[in-house]
Scaffold this motif. Structure first.
Motif, mmCIF file in Angstrom:
data_model
loop_
_atom_site.group_PDB
_atom_site.id
_atom_site.type_symbol
_atom_site.label_atom_id
_atom_site.label_comp_id
_atom_site.label_asym_id
_atom_site.label_seq_id
_atom_site.Cartn_x
_atom_site.Cartn_y
_atom_site.Cartn_z
ATOM 1 N N UNK A 116 0.857 -1.182 0.000
ATOM 2 C CA UNK A 116 0.000 0.000 0.000
ATOM 3 C C UNK A 116 0.895 1.234 0.000
ATOM 4 N N UNK A 117 0.930 1.931 -1.134
ATOM 5 C CA UNK A 117 1.860 3.030 -1.344
ATOM 6 C C UNK A 117 1.125 4.359 -1.420
ATOM 7 N N UNK A 118 1.643 5.354 -0.707
ATOM 8 C CA UNK A 118 1.125 6.708 -0.820
ATOM 9 C C UNK A 118 1.618 7.322 -2.131
ATOM 10 N N UNK A 119 0.695 7.882 -2.901
ATOM 11 C CA UNK A 119 1.011 8.422 -4.208
ATOM 12 C C UNK A 119 0.903 9.953 -4.221
ATOM 13 N N UNK A 120 1.640 10.608 -5.137
ATOM 14 C CA UNK A 120 1.477 12.059 -5.295
ATOM 15 C C UNK A 120 0.082 12.371 -5.848
ATOM 16 N N UNK A 121 -0.373 13.621 -5.682
ATOM 17 C CA UNK A 121 -1.734 13.974 -6.129
ATOM 18 C C UNK A 121 -1.981 13.717 -7.607
ATOM 19 N N UNK A 122 -0.972 13.988 -8.457
ATOM 20 C CA UNK A 122 -1.129 13.813 -9.898
ATOM 21 C C UNK A 122 0.039 12.998 -10.458
ATOM 22 N N UNK A 123 0.058 11.687 -10.191
ATOM 23 C CA UNK A 123 1.178 10.857 -10.653
ATOM 24 C C UNK A 123 1.196 10.719 -12.168
ATOM 25 N N UNK A 124 2.388 10.565 -12.740
ATOM 26 C CA UNK A 124 2.511 10.325 -14.178
ATOM 27 C C UNK A 124 1.868 8.985 -14.531
ATOM 28 N N UNK A 125 1.265 8.874 -15.709
ATOM 29 C CA UNK A 125 0.641 7.609 -16.120
ATOM 30 C C UNK A 125 1.633 6.450 -16.171
ATOM 31 N N UNK A 126 2.921 6.750 -16.450
ATOM 32 C CA UNK A 126 3.926 5.694 -16.565
ATOM 33 C C UNK A 126 4.755 5.540 -15.284
ATOM 34 N N UNK A 127 4.234 6.039 -14.179
ATOM 35 C CA UNK A 127 4.981 6.008 -12.921
ATOM 36 C C UNK A 127 5.302 4.572 -12.491
ATOM 37 N N UNK A 128 4.387 3.647 -12.737
ATOM 38 C CA UNK A 128 4.577 2.236 -12.396
ATOM 39 C C UNK A 128 4.541 1.404 -13.674
#
Length: 204
Positions: free
Chosen positions: A144-156
């Motif tokens: 369970x990972x905390x993500x930035x408000x607007x992550x890039x689509x290719x972040x993962x």
């Protein structure tokens, strides 16, 4: 657990620079959302990867007295702080703090694939986070990972995640935003690789 005492502990962590500059109430609220996103099963065993000043681990421990928690950090100073905080909060029977390099700890028999889930906030890049967590989680367990408000689509990278054994994911849109990854098969025995190799040649 006494909320005021928890706030006092976290204020001290803030003074030491072990957590960020946000207001303590905001920090606690975010950790509670993290817990709500993960929805741990009763009496399950979880790890807080890169716990720092105890976020979200100490808050999770205050909210869910049925959970067993391991707070991991590579800083001796932070782990010494966490150990004292655990004693002060009276939760040493079910919460421990471990100091070490997670790329080594994840290969120890007592920790490897021993957790029902891993919480993670601001530990490392997605690639490093996923590879380290893959060595800790049981089959069917969650990262369970905390993500930035607007992550890039290719972040993962879905391809790299599948290589590590993560084949299911869920996005909790929030705010705040979280990503849940389920481990469906064990990664290779080399995972996670040594820290220097992770940094030099991340999977994505």
């Amino acid at each position: 657990m006494d909320r005021l005492e928890l706030e006092t502990v976290l204020e001290r962590a803030k003074t030491h620079g072990f957590i960020g500059s946000d207001a303590i109430n905001s920090v606690i609220d975010h950790a509670v959302f993290h817990l709500q996103a993960a929805q741990p099963a009763r009496n399950s065993n979880w790890c807080d990867l890169g716990s720092g000043g105890g976020i979200p681990g100490l808050v999770v421990a205050s909210e869910r007295e049925d959970l067993t928690l391991t707070l991991i950090d590579r800083s001796t100073a932070r782990v010494t702080f966490l150990q004292a905080a655990i004693e002060q909060l009276g939760i040493s029977g079910r919460v421990q703090a471990l100091c070490g390099d997670i790329t080594e700890l994840a290969h120890q028999s007592l920790l490897r694939h021993s957790y029902d889930g891993v919480f993670c906030r601001s530990f490392a890049s997605p690639a490093i986070t996923a590879e380290c967590a893959a060595g800790l989680i049981k089959i069917g367990g969650l990262l369970a990972v905390s993500e930035p408000p607007d992550p890039r689509p290719d972040r993962w990278s879905q391809e790299a995640l599948a290589q590590l054994g993560f084949t299911e994911q869920e996005i909790i849109t929030g705010p705040p935003k979280f990503l849940l990854l389920k481990l469906s098969r064990f990664p290779s025995i080399e995972v996670p690789r040594k820290w220097k190799k992770l940094v030099k040649s991340p999977l994505f």
